[in-house]
Write an enzyme that holds these catalytic residues in place. Structure first.
Site, short mmCIF file in Angstrom:
data_model
loop_
_atom_site.label_atom_id
_atom_site.label_comp_id
_atom_site.label_asym_id
_atom_site.label_seq_id
_atom_site.Cartn_x
_atom_site.Cartn_y
_atom_site.Cartn_z
N LEU A 92 -2.69 -14.23 -8.73
CA LEU A 92 -3.88 -14.74 -9.41
C LEU A 92 -3.55 -15.08 -10.85
CD1 LEU A 92 -6.60 -12.28 -8.07
CD2 LEU A 92 -6.25 -14.67 -7.41
N ASN A 106 -5.77 -4.65 -4.04
CA ASN A 106 -4.91 -5.40 -3.12
C ASN A 106 -4.35 -4.46 -2.06
OD1 ASN A 106 -3.26 -7.50 -2.09
ND2 ASN A 106 -1.56 -6.90 -3.42
N THR A 107 -4.28 -4.93 -0.83
CA THR A 107 -3.59 -4.16 0.20
C THR A 107 -2.17 -4.69 0.33
OG1 THR A 107 -4.20 -5.65 2.00
CG2 THR A 107 -5.71 -3.86 1.54
N HIS A 108 -1.22 -3.79 0.59
CA HIS A 108 0.18 -4.23 0.68
C HIS A 108 0.87 -3.47 1.82
CE1 HIS A 108 3.84 -6.07 -0.67
NE2 HIS A 108 4.44 -4.90 -0.55
#
Ligand code: GAR
Length: 194
Positions: A92, A106-108
């Site tokens: 972003l 955020n998922t990672h």
């Protein structure tokens, strides 16, 4: 009630799990809009749940900054309390980060800070590790460098390929994401505290 915008790039299976959780009457968050950086397959989940959706096609903008401004303007319409990056495969730009950080998570698909970036599953396999994991983090200006809110280890099994390992990681990601959003909504996690 915490209002949430979810941003995706792909199939949106984690988005779907969050939509299902948020449909439960006792879940303390509601998804108000789903956005994507392309005409992502996963937007169909928003449609199925009657949630407004939009896409801001990255390829149609002259620069990442210009794309970011268009995305920021879309998000501003909905004024969500929280933005969830659920498989958004883009960094972003500052125009989006500045108004929202630290209210972006955020998922990672790795145990951060191990294997950050766009290929967390592939990189773990290439490194030959015996375990990897799933993480939910606060987004900052770096690549998967923000504070970790939740994470869990997942074994790499003999014979795993990228698809099989990712399919075992995703259910853990979903569980962590649903729990983190719930804890943000109830105040158990305070994103304003570093
Ligand atoms: C998820 O595993 C998510 O963690 C990952 O993309 C997948 C999206 O799946 N994101 C990243 O790798 C970000 N660096 P989905 O579209 O089926 O939910």
């Amino acid at each position: 009630m915490l209002t949430v915008a979810v941003l995706i790039s792909g199939a949106g299976s984690n988005l779907r799990a969050l939509l299902e959780a948020a449909n439960e009457p006792d879940y303390p968050a509601r998804i108000v809009v789903v956005g994507a950086d392309r005409e992502a397959e996963g937007l169909a989940h928003a449609e199925a749940f009657g949630i407004p959706w939009f896409f801001v096609p990255f390829a149609e903008y002259a620069s990442r900054a210009a794309w970011g401004e268009a995305l920021r303007d879309q998000l501003a319409v909905w004024q969500p309390d929280l933005i969830v990056l659920s498989g958004l495969m883009r960094l972003l730009p500052a125009s989006v980060l500045e108004p929202w950080v630290p209210r972006i998570i955020n998922t990672h698909p790795a145990y951060l800070p191990e294997f950050p970036g766009a290929h967390g599953v592939r990189d773990a396999l290439a490194a030959g590790v015996s375990q990897t994991g799933a993480s939910v983090i606060v987004v900052d200006a770096g690549v998967d460098t923000g504070p970790i809110l939740a994470q869990e280890r997942i074994a790499v099994l003999p014979g795993d390929d990228e698809a099989s390992l990712h399919e075992r990681i995703k259910p853990v990601e979903r569980r962590l994401l649903i729990d983190v959003v719930r804890r943000i909504a109830t105040g158990e996690i305070d994103l304003s505290t570093p």
